[in-house]
Design a protein around this motif. Structure first.
Motif, PDB file in Angstrom:
ATOM      1  N   THR A  79       5.858 -19.907 -18.339  1.00  0.00           N
ATOM      2  CA  THR A  79       6.806 -20.064 -18.642  1.00  0.00           C
ATOM      3  C   THR A  79       7.562 -19.313 -16.896  1.00  0.00           C
ATOM      4  O   THR A  79       7.308 -18.098 -16.246  1.00  0.00           O
ATOM      5  CB  THR A  79       7.670 -18.697 -19.171  1.00  0.00           C
ATOM      6  OG1 THR A  79       7.005 -19.666 -20.877  1.00  0.00           O
ATOM      7  CG2 THR A  79       9.366 -19.005 -19.421  1.00  0.00           C
ATOM      8  N   LEU A  81      11.034 -18.440 -14.320  1.00  0.00           N
ATOM      9  CA  LEU A  81      12.217 -17.484 -14.992  1.00  0.00           C
ATOM     10  C   LEU A  81      12.966 -17.373 -14.101  1.00  0.00           C
ATOM     11  O   LEU A  81      11.796 -16.806 -12.443  1.00  0.00           O
ATOM     12  CB  LEU A  81      12.054 -16.648 -15.275  1.00  0.00           C
ATOM     13  CG  LEU A  81      12.963 -15.251 -16.079  1.00  0.00           C
ATOM     14  CD1 LEU A  81      14.353 -16.446 -17.157  1.00  0.00           C
ATOM     15  CD2 LEU A  81      13.153 -14.110 -16.486  1.00  0.00           C
ATOM     16  N   HIS A 107      13.152 -21.973 -16.777  1.00  0.00           N
ATOM     17  CA  HIS A 107      13.950 -20.951 -17.691  1.00  0.00           C
ATOM     18  C   HIS A 107      15.336 -20.974 -16.329  1.00  0.00           C
ATOM     19  O   HIS A 107      15.014 -19.885 -15.733  1.00  0.00           O
ATOM     20  CB  HIS A 107      14.091 -19.824 -18.141  1.00  0.00           C
ATOM     21  CG  HIS A 107      13.459 -20.343 -19.600  1.00  0.00           C
ATOM     22  ND1 HIS A 107      13.967 -20.516 -20.674  1.00  0.00           N
ATOM     23  CD2 HIS A 107      12.138 -20.518 -20.330  1.00  0.00           C
ATOM     24  CE1 HIS A 107      13.217 -21.033 -21.566  1.00  0.00           C
ATOM     25  NE2 HIS A 107      12.472 -20.696 -21.310  1.00  0.00           N
ATOM     26  N   LEU A 114      16.163 -14.122 -22.487  1.00  0.00           N
ATOM     27  CA  LEU A 114      14.430 -14.388 -23.461  1.00  0.00           C
ATOM     28  C   LEU A 114      14.355 -13.928 -24.664  1.00  0.00           C
ATOM     29  O   LEU A 114      14.534 -12.950 -24.341  1.00  0.00           O
ATOM     30  CB  LEU A 114      12.646 -14.301 -22.175  1.00  0.00           C
ATOM     31  CG  LEU A 114      12.980 -14.782 -21.310  1.00  0.00           C
ATOM     32  CD1 LEU A 114      11.434 -14.793 -20.271  1.00  0.00           C
ATOM     33  CD2 LEU A 114      12.587 -16.566 -21.683  1.00  0.00           C
TER      34      LEU A 114
END
Length: 241
Positions: A79, A81, A107, A114
């Motif tokens: 993920t 970010l 993201h 989150l």
């Protein structure tokens, strides 16, 4: 924390994003080695070949954490970010180039965006903490990160870890690093001025360890150093809920 992180994100505008990869490799001697060792430390901590979901905080720029670690561990997912859209766009392009985009969730935003119930197997925070002004916002960022890790999960934390004025010889050597790569006297001073005004690193390795302890991590193990820069790994406390 949101205000401090937003202020930090604004520094990474399209102009700075465009030069990020080249400038980072000059500012940090051993840029690639740091990322390679970070990947090796995570693989050693999690176990070779085991599936894992890794949170990469501050993934913008070249997405080097994912590029390096993804090549070492093909079963890992990520993920990515980052609060800076220009920086995140660069990372997406690089991940697409390396065939890693299908293994990565992207993201645009902050850790607090989150879900709290997200539980990652590991995380990286590379080149981020020294851009967050003040100790309390740093603590809050690390606590938010810890809350999204599984108990015992490792965190690789890397960044500048001395007050710049406290290490004049290192600062002078940093200036020479820019000169080595062709910068003139005025350009060197401009670069140092931007660095000194634009970052607030923890003042020592002990200060980093204290921030990690207060956020719910075990004592760190340091594995890389380059002038002001240092990289360590620390596990989230197993007893922390």
């Amino acid at each position: 924390m949101a205000t401090a992180s937003a202020d930090a994100a604004r520094k990474f505008d399209p102009g700075r994003a465009a030069e990020y990869e080249t400038q980072s490799r000059i500012a940090l001697a051993g840029y690639d080695a740091c990322h390679e060792l970070s990947a090796c430390m995570l693989a050693a901590a999690l176990g070779q070949g085991a599936p894992a979901h890794i949170l990469v905080v501050g993934a913008g720029g070249g997405g080097q954490e994912i590029v390096t670690t993804g090549a070492l561990e093909p079963a890992w997912r990520f993920t990515a970010l980052d609060p800076s859209e220009p920086m995140l766009d660069l990372a997406v392009a690089k991940l697409r180039q390396h065939g890693l985009l299908d293994r990565t969730e992207i993201h645009l935003g902050y850790i607090d965006d989150l879900p709290v119930e997200a539980r990652f197997d590991a995380a990286t925070l590379i080149g981020v903490l020294h851009h967050i002004p003040g100790d309390q916002p740093k603590r809050e960022l690390l606590r938010a990160l810890a809350a999204r890790l599984k108990p015992g999960a490792p965190l690789v934390l890397a960044g500048n870890r001395y007050a710049y004025a406290s290490r004049p010889l290192l600062l002078a050597a940093w200036a020479e690093r820019w000169r080595m790569h062709g910068a003139g006297v005025d350009e060197v001073q401009a670069k140092l001025g931007k660095i000194l005004q634009g970052a607030d690193p923890p003042h020592s390795e002990a200060a980093v360890a204290t921030l990690l302890k207060e956020a719910g991590f075990e004592p760190p193990t340091w594995f890389f150093a380059s002038l002001f820069w240092g990289a360590c790994i620390a596990r989230r406390l197993s007893s922390k809920s």
